[in-house]
Design an enzyme around this catalytic site. Structure first.
Site, PDB file in Angstrom:
ATOM      1  N   GLN A  68       0.839  -1.192   0.000  1.00 46.52           N
ATOM      2  CA  GLN A  68       0.000   0.000   0.000  1.00 46.52           C
ATOM      3  C   GLN A  68       0.884   1.256   0.000  1.00 46.52           C
ATOM      4  OE1 GLN A  68      -2.278   2.506  -0.407  1.00 46.52           O
ATOM      5  NE2 GLN A  68      -3.776   1.070   0.464  1.00 46.52           N
TER       6      GLN A  68
ATOM      7  N   GLY B 104      -8.904  -1.536  -2.207  1.00 48.28           N
ATOM      8  CA  GLY B 104     -10.085  -1.202  -1.407  1.00 48.28           C
ATOM      9  C   GLY B 104      -9.834  -1.029   0.076  1.00 48.28           C
ATOM     10  N   GLU B 105      -8.618  -0.618   0.447  1.00 46.23           N
ATOM     11  CA  GLU B 105      -8.328  -0.494   1.887  1.00 46.23           C
ATOM     12  C   GLU B 105      -9.180   0.582   2.554  1.00 46.23           C
ATOM     13  OE1 GLU B 105      -4.650   0.434   4.976  1.00 46.23           O
ATOM     14  OE2 GLU B 105      -4.205  -0.486   3.034  1.00 46.23           O
ATOM     15  N   ARG B 106      -9.490   1.655   1.840  1.00 47.52           N
ATOM     16  CA  ARG B 106     -10.321   2.712   2.436  1.00 47.52           C
ATOM     17  C   ARG B 106     -11.708   2.165   2.775  1.00 47.52           C
ATOM     18  NH1 ARG B 106     -11.949   6.317  -0.477  1.00 47.52           N
ATOM     19  NH2 ARG B 106     -12.129   8.100   0.920  1.00 47.52           N
TER      20      ARG B 106
ATOM     21  N   ASN C 291      -4.190   3.799  -6.261  1.00 51.19           N
ATOM     22  CA  ASN C 291      -4.019   5.008  -5.463  1.00 51.19           C
ATOM     23  C   ASN C 291      -3.603   6.213  -6.291  1.00 51.19           C
ATOM     24  OD1 ASN C 291      -4.273   4.607  -2.344  1.00 51.19           O
ATOM     25  ND2 ASN C 291      -3.415   2.714  -3.124  1.00 51.19           N
TER      26      ASN C 291
END
Length: 272
Positions: A35, A75-77, A110
């Site tokens: 990330q 899709g970490e957010r 990102n």
């Protein structure tokens, strides 16, 4: 747009008709070591939480299986927002990607969103260049950016760690940082950084200060005369003594002037 760029890198993390959306337990999901985003805006996460509460998770996250757990590819957010809401599961698609593919997708995803700091963006460009063995020009073509944009971002990685950290924390702007790059000395860069922060200098003020220091250094260099060995030894001894006392916590102020026939050092020691 992101799908088109992913294809330019030989990747695609978009959902197909064969993908199965599963509800995966939040506790079984880990973040990705690839990330590029190191700072997540809490206010933006809160906004996403409100959207999810109203409409649900519209787009599933993408994960891969690692060590009998799930690792986020994209899709970490969304995952952070769902975790903050206290949900037990999140919709996800499981894909089979190696480390190189996973890193590339995380970087591209990102880069297509706003909010990355200039340093995070620069690191992402550098990693894509390394992963795909690209030149700056070829990376620029694939991302639809100018080569100069890529080059200017990568130059930021040459700055001292302290300045890069200030950029990460948005204490200075990218234009401030690029102005600091024009200084040859790391010592001067850090000196001007301190002035920018303490005096809240805008970019034009910082550029003017840098121009003054460069002109002063140029003038001093042209007037410099050669010192004898004894004089150099005396100057170094005085400077080392000042550094030693300063290291004890006493804030000593010094001013050095190079005259034609002598060298002047003024030392101011606070009484309190």
């Amino acid at each position: 747009m992101k799908e088109q760029i992913s294809r330019l890198f030989g990747l695609s993390e978009q959902r197909t008709s064969q993908d199965e959306v599963r509800q995966i337990p939040i506790g079984e999901i880990d973040t990705s070591p690839f990330q590029p985003r190191t700072i997540f805006d809490d206010e933006r996460i809160d906004e996403l939480c409100q959207t999810i509460k109203t409409h649900g998770v519209i787009q599933p996250i993408v994960v891969r299986v690692r060590n009998n757990r799930y690792e986020i590819i994209a899709g970490e957010r969304r995952w952070r927002a769902v975790t903050k809401l206290g949900y037990d599961t999140i919709p996800a698609i499981i894909r089979e990607f190696n480390d190189s593919q996973t890193a590339s997708i995380a970087l591209i995803e990102n880069l297509q969103r706003e909010g990355l700091t200039a340093i995070e963006e620069a690191v992402a460009y550098q990693k894509l260049i390394e992963l795909h063995q690209l030149t700056q020009e070829s990376l620029a073509q694939r991302l639809g950016k100018s080569q100069s944009t890529i080059a200017n971002k990568l130059r930021l990685l040459m700055l001292p760690e302290v300045i890069k950290q200030h950029l990460m924390e948005r204490k200075i702007t990218e234009r401030h940082a690029r102005a600091l790059l024009s200084l040859d000395s790391e010592e001067l860069q850090l000196k001007v950084l301190e002035e920018i922060v303490s005096k809240d200098l805008n970019v034009k003020q910082a550029e003017a200060r840098i121009a003054f220091l460069k002109e002063a250094a140029k003038s001093k260099k042209s007037k410099r005369i050669s010192f004898t060995k004894d004089v150099r030894l005396a100057l170094n001894t005085i400077r080392q003594s000042i550094e030693m006392v300063s290291g004890s916590g006493l804030k000593i102020k010094t001013d050095e002037k190079d005259h034609d026939d002598h060298y002047e050092i003024t030392i101011k020691i606070p009484k309190r």
